[in-house]
Design a protein around this motif. Structure first.
Motif, mmCIF file in Angstrom:
data_model
loop_
_atom_site.group_PDB
_atom_site.id
_atom_site.type_symbol
_atom_site.label_atom_id
_atom_site.label_comp_id
_atom_site.label_asym_id
_atom_site.label_seq_id
_atom_site.Cartn_x
_atom_site.Cartn_y
_atom_site.Cartn_z
ATOM 1 N N HIS A 128 -43.319 15.251 82.188
ATOM 2 C CA HIS A 128 -42.727 14.054 82.787
ATOM 3 C C HIS A 128 -43.190 13.958 84.238
ATOM 4 C CE1 HIS A 128 -39.515 11.320 84.231
ATOM 5 N NE2 HIS A 128 -39.398 10.943 82.944
ATOM 6 N N LYS A 129 -43.087 12.770 84.800
ATOM 7 C CA LYS A 129 -43.493 12.563 86.190
ATOM 8 C C LYS A 129 -42.714 13.466 87.140
ATOM 9 C CE LYS A 129 -44.091 8.932 89.690
ATOM 10 N NZ LYS A 129 -43.946 7.479 90.008
ATOM 11 N N ASP A 130 -41.431 13.736 86.809
ATOM 12 C CA ASP A 130 -40.606 14.581 87.692
ATOM 13 C C ASP A 130 -40.836 16.077 87.442
ATOM 14 O OD1 ASP A 130 -39.308 15.091 85.327
ATOM 15 O OD2 ASP A 130 -37.470 14.022 85.835
ATOM 16 N N GLY A 131 -41.759 16.404 86.561
ATOM 17 C CA GLY A 131 -42.138 17.793 86.333
ATOM 18 C C GLY A 131 -41.502 18.449 85.124
ATOM 19 N N ARG A 132 -40.513 17.864 84.564
ATOM 20 C CA ARG A 132 -39.903 18.470 83.374
ATOM 21 C C ARG A 132 -40.740 18.163 82.139
ATOM 22 N NH1 ARG A 132 -36.723 14.390 80.773
ATOM 23 N NH2 ARG A 132 -36.536 12.515 82.080
ATOM 24 N N TRP A 133 -40.418 18.844 81.079
ATOM 25 C CA TRP A 133 -41.162 18.669 79.834
ATOM 26 C C TRP A 133 -40.359 17.813 78.875
ATOM 27 C CZ3 TRP A 133 -46.092 19.969 79.878
ATOM 28 C CH2 TRP A 133 -46.521 20.962 80.751
ATOM 29 N N VAL A 134 -41.042 16.848 78.279
ATOM 30 C CA VAL A 134 -40.425 15.950 77.312
ATOM 31 C C VAL A 134 -40.977 16.283 75.929
ATOM 32 C CG1 VAL A 134 -40.134 13.551 76.578
ATOM 33 C CG2 VAL A 134 -40.191 14.105 79.019
ATOM 34 N N TRP A 135 -40.077 16.595 75.003
ATOM 35 C CA TRP A 135 -40.490 16.846 73.625
ATOM 36 C C TRP A 135 -40.723 15.516 72.916
ATOM 37 C CZ3 TRP A 135 -41.961 20.964 70.888
ATOM 38 C CH2 TRP A 135 -41.652 22.253 71.369
ATOM 39 N N VAL A 136 -41.861 15.395 72.236
ATOM 40 C CA VAL A 136 -42.165 14.168 71.489
ATOM 41 C C VAL A 136 -42.601 14.532 70.084
ATOM 42 C CG1 VAL A 136 -42.816 12.870 73.562
ATOM 43 C CG2 VAL A 136 -44.586 14.070 72.236
ATOM 44 N N LEU A 137 -42.286 13.622 69.155
ATOM 45 C CA LEU A 137 -42.787 13.723 67.786
ATOM 46 C C LEU A 137 -43.973 12.765 67.673
ATOM 47 C CD1 LEU A 137 -42.654 14.593 64.816
ATOM 48 C CD2 LEU A 137 -40.967 12.758 64.453
ATOM 49 N N ASP A 138 -45.136 13.317 67.414
ATOM 50 C CA ASP A 138 -46.381 12.534 67.369
ATOM 51 C C ASP A 138 -46.737 12.268 65.915
ATOM 52 O OD1 ASP A 138 -48.693 11.260 68.110
ATOM 53 O OD2 ASP A 138 -49.836 13.105 68.475
ATOM 54 N N ARG A 139 -46.790 10.974 65.548
ATOM 55 C CA ARG A 139 -47.154 10.590 64.194
ATOM 56 C C ARG A 139 -48.226 9.490 64.249
ATOM 57 N NH1 ARG A 139 -41.114 9.969 61.553
ATOM 58 N NH2 ARG A 139 -40.804 12.175 60.987
ATOM 59 N N GLY A 140 -49.204 9.595 63.417
ATOM 60 C CA GLY A 140 -50.258 8.569 63.399
ATOM 61 C C GLY A 140 -51.298 8.841 62.339
ATOM 62 N N GLY A 141 -52.398 8.085 62.450
ATOM 63 C CA GLY A 141 -53.442 8.286 61.466
ATOM 64 C C GLY A 141 -54.610 7.324 61.679
ATOM 65 N N ILE A 142 -55.622 7.423 60.843
ATOM 66 C CA ILE A 142 -56.833 6.588 60.911
ATOM 67 C C ILE A 142 -56.477 5.175 60.421
ATOM 68 C CG2 ILE A 142 -59.184 6.278 60.047
ATOM 69 C CD1 ILE A 142 -59.237 9.346 59.612
ATOM 70 N N VAL A 143 -56.868 4.210 61.206
ATOM 71 C CA VAL A 143 -56.599 2.807 60.829
ATOM 72 C C VAL A 143 -57.884 2.010 60.591
ATOM 73 C CG1 VAL A 143 -54.378 2.775 62.038
ATOM 74 C CG2 VAL A 143 -56.466 2.112 63.264
ATOM 75 N N GLU A 144 -59.056 2.636 60.877
ATOM 76 C CA GLU A 144 -60.311 1.887 60.700
ATOM 77 C C GLU A 144 -61.453 2.872 60.442
ATOM 78 O OE1 GLU A 144 -63.169 -1.313 63.093
ATOM 79 O OE2 GLU A 144 -61.207 -0.748 63.923
ATOM 80 N N HIS A 145 -62.332 2.506 59.464
ATOM 81 C CA HIS A 145 -63.521 3.304 59.141
ATOM 82 C C HIS A 145 -64.755 2.421 59.236
ATOM 83 C CE1 HIS A 145 -60.251 5.448 57.025
ATOM 84 N NE2 HIS A 145 -61.023 6.553 57.156
#
Length: 706
Positions: free
Chosen positions: A92-109
């Motif tokens: 985070h900008k204030d130096g702490r750590w933010v836990w995130v769940l990252d989900r995604g995938g390929i949308v174009e070939h």
């Protein structure tokens, strides 16, 4: 269609804003990566504050999470997994750590199927991770508590009839398995047959119940070992199912054994394993209450010569003997009987439905067991023996104390009768409490000869008008010290010794002890000792063999040894008394006629016995100042003694004028003496040996009843 266009614009931006989702869009061919304003805001940045470079997210990722995050994307691009899904921490900008769940995938070939573009969203899951961390801390503490308590967790799904045991539960049951699921019937096969029905019933929890049911039961493990377990069980409702039975299990075998050990110790003697006094009293009360046709026999067993063994060989040998005696006693008893160690070397037994023949048979077996007790390497002059008292209880209203007291009194009678025997209590053959006390006193006298409570005292025999150093004669007396420390006068224990046949033994003890301790002083001429003899002693054909041996061992000259015979003793066996006096004179031992004038035959003894001194009975002396009759009797006895060349000794001179009257009779011109107050013999001998000059003492109350 217009509505769809609107959704493709501000609508989706608003959706991302409301859902707190950060969007990223990565163009693989150009390397550009777009981050939505909501993504920047999630990390505390304003729109445009961060450069949209492809590696921006990687720079902000926690070092410990980078490899995992990259590998998640690489596996998806390589076609190994269908999508990207990983958890990571962003700064985070204030130096702490933010836990995130990252989900995604390929949308174009491209035309060849090569990935050209990836899109995904990241959700702030910091609160969730903090909650998980807090829950994990709780779980850690919970697991630690379970581990510390040795508790296992299990549950049974009612609908599917599947059971699950954790590793600790499997360990408790001794089950070797790598998975939690076990067959529903497995638990039942471990239950101890005696506990099975009650335990299964306790585990049948009604659906919907909120009660926690506790139970304790035993299991038999496959190796045959029996273990004690404790379980807590309750029903747990589960949405969409019939619910579960959740339980804990804990091995309490050691606790049970400790509790049983404490309960055993509370009721049993630690050394012998027999019942202790409190437990025996309770059991005796219960048995007395159930007395029916045949009586209850109560035995009181007191070991003989145990103190000598303990003193000579030590407490270890004594403990070994006590354990051996206890084992022998138990082996002598029927199955219905009970035995207890009351303390020290005393035991008590109770045998229900026991008649005279049964009691005698048991008593003889116990006596034999005591005689055969294992003493280890200890070698003493005497084997252990026992005195046993037996009392029969026929009345349900008799108290425990009375039952034991009767057996105890009979035990004392057995001990006084010679030990290594038994006696049966009978109210018809005792003289009430007095008779029982006499038996106790006789037994205690025997013990006192061995444990140092029988004390030697002496009365200085003072010559009238001259210091004691001119004669240095002492009459030896005995005083019995009770176990409480009080002194028992001879008037109490001497008649008891005569009644129970202990008088000769008492006389021998006094003679041997006095000569052994003071033979050297007698040999040096510092003192001469006179001993009283009972009728039993005079009748002993081995008496002079004993006296000769005692004199020889002590080195005391026979001329320093004197004996006093009472009329009571002489009349019991006149021939024996006459033979004793003759043999005493042969050895140059002095002989005195004690309590002269108290009997009808006193003057006859003067004619028959060549004696050295006459001791006037105290009843004629103590009132001599007031009684003319007493003065005439004393005067006559003094004249006769003077004519025979015998000394005169006056007992019970209570007043100074009594002493003066005796001197006025001319006793001082013969061999007149009076007895001084008794005191410890050691003190008298010490003065005699040191040659100390006695200070002038008042004559008032000079003597006491001896």
């Amino acid at each position: 269609m217009a509505d769809d266009n609107r959704r493709n614009g501000n609508f989706w931006a608003l959706a991302l804003e409301r859902a707190h989702l950060g969007l990223w869009d990565w163009n693989l061919s150009t390397g550009d990566c777009y981050y939505s304003p909501t993504w920047s805001k999630m990390l505390g940045y304003e729109e445009g504050e961060l450069a949209n470079t492809s590696d921006l997210w990687l720079k902000l990722t926690h070092p410990d999470d980078r490899q995992r995050a990259q590998e998640s994307g690489d596996r998806h691009i390589a076609g190994i997994v269908d999508s990207i899904e990983t958890e990571l921490r962003l700064r985070h900008k204030d130096g702490r750590w933010v836990w995130v769940l990252d989900r995604g995938g390929i949308v174009e070939h491209d035309a060849d199927g090569k990935p050209l573009r990836l899109m995904g969203v990241q959700t702030d899951i910091t609160r969730q991770k903090e909650a998980e961390a807090a829950l994990e801390q709780v779980n850690i503490r919970f697991r630690l508590a379970l581990a510390a308590s040795g508790t296992g967790i299990w549950h049974h799904d009612i609908g599917t009839r599947k059971s699950y045991w954790d590793a600790r539960s499997r360990e408790i049951f001794g089950l070797v398995a790598d998975k939690d699921e076990v067959s529903a019937e497995l638990w039942h096969t471990y239950l101890h047959p005696d506990d099975k029905e009650a335990t299964e019933r306790a585990h049948q929890i009604a659906p919907g119940s909120s009660d926690v049911v506790a139970s304790q039961y035993r299991i038999i493990r496959r190796d045959g070992e029996v273990r004690h377990l404790e379980s807590l069980v309750r029903f747990v409702a589960d949405v969409g199912s019939a619910g579960q039975v959740l339980g804990t299990v804990r091995d309490i075998t050691e606790e049970k054994l400790r509790a049983e050990g404490l309960a055993f110790a509370a009721r049993h003697d630690a050394l012998t394993g027999l019942l202790n006094r409190a437990a025996f009293d309770r059991l005796l009360a219960e048995n007395i209450a159930m007395v029916e046709r045949l009586p209850l026999a109560v035995f009181y067993v007191d070991l003989d010569y145990f103190k000598a063994l303990n003193d000579y060989a030590g407490h270890a040998a004594g403990d070994l003997a006590l354990k051996s005696v206890a084992a022998g006693i138990l082996a002598s008893l029927p199955a219905s009987a009970h035995a207890a160690r009351l303390g020290g070397d005393e035991f008590a037994l109770m045998v229900p439905d026991c008649n005279d023949a049964c009691a005698e048979r048991i008593a003889r077996a116990v006596l034999a067991a005591v005689r055969d007790a294992d003493l280890g390497s200890a070698v003493t002059s005497r084997r252990l023996a026992a005195s046993i008292g037996i009392a029969f209880v026929r009345d349900r209203n008799m108290s425990v104390a009375d039952a034991l007291a009767c057996a105890d009194d009979a035990c004392y009678a057995a001990k006084a009768g010679g030990r290594d025997r038994f006696a049966v209590f009978s109210p018809d053959t005792t003289s009430g409490a007095g008779g029982l006390n006499a038996a106790r006193l006789a037994a205690d006298l025997v013990d006192a000869m061995e444990d140092g409570r029988l004390k030697l005292f002496g009365q200085e025999i003072h010559r009238l008008g001259l210091p004691w150093e001119d004669s240095r004669h002492v009459e030896v007396l005995a005083r019995l010290e009770a176990r409480t420390g009080t002194m028992i006068p001879p008037g109490d224990f001497v008649p008891v010794a005569e009644r129970f046949g202990l008088a000769a033994r008492l006389d021998r003890w006094i003679i041997r002890t006095a000569l052994t301790r003071h033979g050297e002083a007698m040999r040096a001429g510092a003192i001469a000792l006179d001993f009283n003899l009972s009728a039993q002693t005079l009748s002993d054909p081995q008496l002079w063999d004993f006296v000769d041996e005692a004199i020889a061992e002590s080195g005391a000259p026979p001329s320093a040894v004197g004996f006093e015979i009472t009329e009571t003793a002489a009349v019991t066996n006149f021939d024996a008394a006459e033979a004793f006096v003759r043999r005493a004179r042969e050895r140059h031992c002095r002989v005195s006629l004690d309590d002269f004038g108290a009997g009808m035959s006193s003057f006859e003894y003067l004619r028959r016995f060549p004696i050295d001194a006459i001791k006037i009975d105290g009843s004629f002396v103590e009132h001599i100042a007031d009684s003319r009759f007493d003065r005439e009797i004393v005067s006559a006895i003094t004249g006769i003694a003077r004519s025979m060349g015998a000394a005169v000794v006056a007992e019970k001179i209570e007043e100074k004028n009594g002493l003066e009257i005796l001197m006025g009779m001319g006793v001082a011109y013969g061999q007149g003496y009076f007895l001084h107050r008794p005191e410890p013999l050691e003190a008298i001998v010490a003065r005699a040996v040191s040659g100390a000059i006695l200070s002038e003492r008042p004559h008032a109350r000079l003597s006491a009843v001896k």
